[in-house]
Design an enzyme around this catalytic site. Sequence first.
Site, PDB file in Angstrom:
ATOM      1  N   ARG A  91       0.864  -1.175   0.000  1.00 13.52           N
ATOM      2  CA  ARG A  91       0.000   0.000   0.000  1.00 13.52           C
ATOM      3  C   ARG A  91       0.903   1.228   0.000  1.00 13.52           C
ATOM      4  O   ARG A  91       1.792   1.344   0.833  1.00 13.52           O
ATOM      5  CB  ARG A  91      -0.874   0.003   1.242  1.00 13.52           C
ATOM      6  N   ARG A 242      -9.567  14.848  13.031  1.00 10.04           N
ATOM      7  CA  ARG A 242      -9.352  15.842  11.965  1.00 10.04           C
ATOM      8  C   ARG A 242     -10.597  16.699  11.767  1.00 10.04           C
ATOM      9  O   ARG A 242     -11.721  16.190  11.799  1.00 10.04           O
ATOM     10  CB  ARG A 242      -9.036  15.144  10.640  1.00 10.04           C
ATOM     11  N   GLU A 385      -9.432  -3.931   2.109  1.00 15.11           N
ATOM     12  CA  GLU A 385      -8.377  -3.286   1.336  1.00 15.11           C
ATOM     13  C   GLU A 385      -7.285  -4.276   0.944  1.00 15.11           C
ATOM     14  O   GLU A 385      -6.786  -4.248  -0.178  1.00 15.11           O
ATOM     15  CB  GLU A 385      -7.765  -2.141   2.158  1.00 15.11           C
TER      16      GLU A 385
END
Length: 395
Positions: A91, A242, A385
């Site tokens: 990745r 965030r 993923e």
Amino acid sequence: MKVLVINCGSSSLKYQVLNMEDESLLCKGLVEKIGIDGSMLTHSKVGADKFVVEQPMKDHTDAIQLVLDALVDKDHGVLASMDELQAVGHRVLHGGDKFTASIVVDEKVKETIRECFPLGPLHNPANLMGIEACEKLMPHTPQVAVFDTAFHQTMPAKSFMYALPYEYYEKHSVRKYGFHGTYHRYIAQTAAKMLGSETGEGLKIISCHLGNGASLAAIKDGKVYDTSMGLTPLEGLIMGTRCGDIDPAAVPFIAEKEGLTMKEMDTVMNKKSGILGISGVSSDFRDVEAAADAGNERAQLALDMFVQRVKHYIGAYAAEMGGVDAIVFTAGLGENGKTTRAAICKDMEFLGIKMCDKCNDVRGKEAFLNTADSKVKLLLIPTNEELMIARDTLE
Ligand code: ADP
């Protein structure tokens, strides 16, 4: 046909080995504290107890050597020898606008990953270290780079440009790139299949990746049309720590009032904001939900703001794509948080969205969550993923 998938961070590394004949998981593991005191590897072979090795690891090469040793360990391993490993998929966070798909690593690819260091300063150097360590230890095994940004490269310029002076795009590549691309691609493909389409042609899908990091992608005809993360993974939704979208003028304003440097502001926005910053409780949705249930108003506000922002983007993406056929929920909160899913879909009948409460009482498996008369299909799809990285690597 066995593939090792590696996700390398600056001081940690996650890995899985998949048997690509039936796409089954053989083992997975985590190396923590690489290069610092207390380095350790936790290796789990499917169907067996965890195997822990605590041993100093000065760098990623040491860490990967230990992983390879675990893979061929006679008690805990899953390979008779390293020859059984066909390839390694890595990745990689940022491919800039150079890569639109996964690619076999060569010198040029490594150079480009290096050129993208300024765009992914925390991840790209670590990702490259992982690749170089594998090259050193397995010089004859092909390495494949799978970019987080690649799937988003189909966005039209009107989606990815910022309305800043054009020269910043030309000189510094300032534009929206989008992240979680491998996840969104998995969702696009799986959702298309669930909706009876091979390619996703003719479908308008909104993929909601709601985890600690969160992003939405508008996917039209199987391709990304817009996405909520930007030049960095800070833009868009409110996340664990965030802030997501804010007025950019708030940044110099707060910096001046608080006497903070730009670097410190960056830390505030990435690490101290979001669900944590508003609730003051935690960055973890479970903790914040529990606090809200116990009457904590700021925790409730944080959750309400999160839901509002997701609705904001769903509305925007439906408008941009000229409609929406399916909305998909995925990642930690998307897969498990039925209350949040219900809150997002509440009062959305005007868009043709009707959630079935009974169907929504589900977690962690592929399911339809909409009523029979809902124009828009609501899907739950668990993320995978590593499987996407392994498929790309094999291809
Ligand atoms: P990342 O990979 O970005 O770290 P994940 O996709 O693992 O994030 O999601 C983590 C988030 O999912 C956490 O905030 C966690 O609280 C939330 N989550 C996991 N399980 C549940 C649950 N049962 N209910 C609500 N939130 C959950």
